[in-house]
Design an enzyme around this catalytic site. Structure first.
Site, PDB file in Angstrom:
ATOM      1  N   LEU A  33      12.190  27.059  25.977  1.00 39.45           N
ATOM      2  CA  LEU A  33      13.654  27.007  26.051  1.00 39.45           C
ATOM      3  C   LEU A  33      14.321  28.171  25.330  1.00 39.45           C
ATOM      4  O   LEU A  33      13.895  28.584  24.255  1.00 39.45           O
ATOM      5  CB  LEU A  33      14.142  25.680  25.461  1.00 39.45           C
ATOM      6  CG  LEU A  33      13.561  24.429  26.146  1.00 39.45           C
ATOM      7  CD1 LEU A  33      14.105  23.171  25.490  1.00 39.45           C
ATOM      8  CD2 LEU A  33      13.852  24.420  27.646  1.00 39.45           C
ATOM      9  N   HIS A  37      18.968  27.745  28.748  1.00 44.80           N
ATOM     10  CA  HIS A  37      18.700  26.305  28.894  1.00 44.80           C
ATOM     11  C   HIS A  37      19.657  25.492  28.011  1.00 44.80           C
ATOM     12  O   HIS A  37      20.171  24.439  28.424  1.00 44.80           O
ATOM     13  CB  HIS A  37      17.265  25.977  28.463  1.00 44.80           C
ATOM     14  CG  HIS A  37      16.189  26.602  29.278  1.00 44.80           C
ATOM     15  ND1 HIS A  37      15.356  27.572  28.778  1.00 44.80           N
ATOM     16  CD2 HIS A  37      15.786  26.394  30.559  1.00 44.80           C
ATOM     17  CE1 HIS A  37      14.471  27.927  29.705  1.00 44.80           C
ATOM     18  NE2 HIS A  37      14.715  27.240  30.798  1.00 44.80           N
TER      19      HIS A  37
END
Ligand code: AMP
Length: 282
Positions: A33, A37
């Site tokens: 991530l 994100h």
């Protein structure tokens, strides 16, 4: 934050939330991530009572010889980021849980899956549509959040949701970029510092093409050729640089008002994609 790997356990929890009248937002990811994100997660938090994030590196959307086995898996760091973002559940199913048998059913969205990345990566969008459809059926969210960074993917998902009457609202989130303009991506981790600088030229070329379209001096085909030539001279191997209609990703005509410029190019072994949108006032 709860970390759940089991589909049944997730469904139990979601059932409790739903019966308490709580709305559910869903953010599907493949992990590793980054701030892009987390932007999706923040939008999701602002628009629902509960947020579910999935992390699943979906084997069926990778082709032979692609980076499935190398794809960065950073579960611990991802969980810490999601915890800090106050996500309610991270759903991390195993491949066996998602694909327990030799599955006979596949979701295939024709036309918008076939061009651009679909042509370069045969079967990729069937893998994406199928896993997203399965995840939607597991989570049954009110809203699901997708990045504009993957514009063709967003187009495929929107078509699937409309065509199959799936009861979910798709929310698109603008691309989050590094300070040099490079679109954030898990695959940027494959790049050296020098390649990252080089990669920022993709966005610069998209912006240059946007200005050329607005100037209305050159044909779209000539603008595409110019940018492909420039990127090739800068050491990219360009898969496509295409000025498209946003609705169906077909080559844009001069009377089209809603445009997206799509690019995919390789630096070394790393394939990067990006896009910019523009509205033409005739
Ligand atoms: P991925 O983990 O690459 O499958 O991406 C999961 C979701 O995050 C997809 O909806 C992507 O479009 C979105 N996403 C990835 N990178 C960005 C970015 N730089 N800005 C906004 N959304 C992104």
């Amino acid at each position: 934050m709860q970390c759940i790997t089991d589909i049944k356990a997730l469904r139990e929890l979601l059932k409790q939330w739903r019966s308490a009248g709580e709305s559910i937002a869903f953010v599907p990811t493949m992990g590793n991530l980054h701030a892009g994100h987390l932007q999706l997660v923040n939008r999701a938090k602002a628009q629902a009572d509960r947020v579910v994030v999935s992390i699943f590196v979906n084997p069926t959307q990778f082709g032979v010889g692609e980076d499935f086995s190398l794809y960065p898996r950073t579960e611990q760091a991802d969980q810490e980021k999601l915890q800090a973002a106050a996500v309610d559940v991270v759903f991390m199913p195993s491949t066996e849980a998602m694909y327990p048998v030799n599955e006979l059913t596949k979701v295939s969205v024709s036309e918008v899956s076939e061009s651009h990345c679909g042509a370069a990566r045969p079967g990729h969008f069937d893998g994406v549509a199928t896993v997203v459809c399965k995840l939607f059926n597991i989570v049954q969210p009110d809203k699901a959040f997708f990045g504009e960074k993957d514009f063709q993917q967003l187009t495929v998902i929107n078509a699937m949701v409309a065509d199959l009457n799936l009861p979910v609202v798709i929310i698109s989130v603008p691309t989050v970029r590094e300070s040099n303009g490079l679109a954030m991506s898990s695959r940027n981790g494959y790049l050296t510092a020098q390649q990252r600088e080089q990669a920022s030229q993709l966005y610069q070329c998209l912006c240059a093409a946007k200005r050329l379209i607005q100037a209305k001096q050159l044909s779209y085909v000539d603008i595409e050729k110019l940018q492909i030539k420039f990127l090739t001279e800068q050491g990219f191997r360009v898969d496509y640089f295409s000025i498209c209609r946003r609705s169906d990703l077909q080559a844009a005509e001069h009377e089209d008002a809603e445009i997206v410029i799509l690019v995919a190019a390789r630096i070394g072994k790393t394939r990067l994609i990006d896009n910019v949108q523009l509205d033409i006032k005739n």
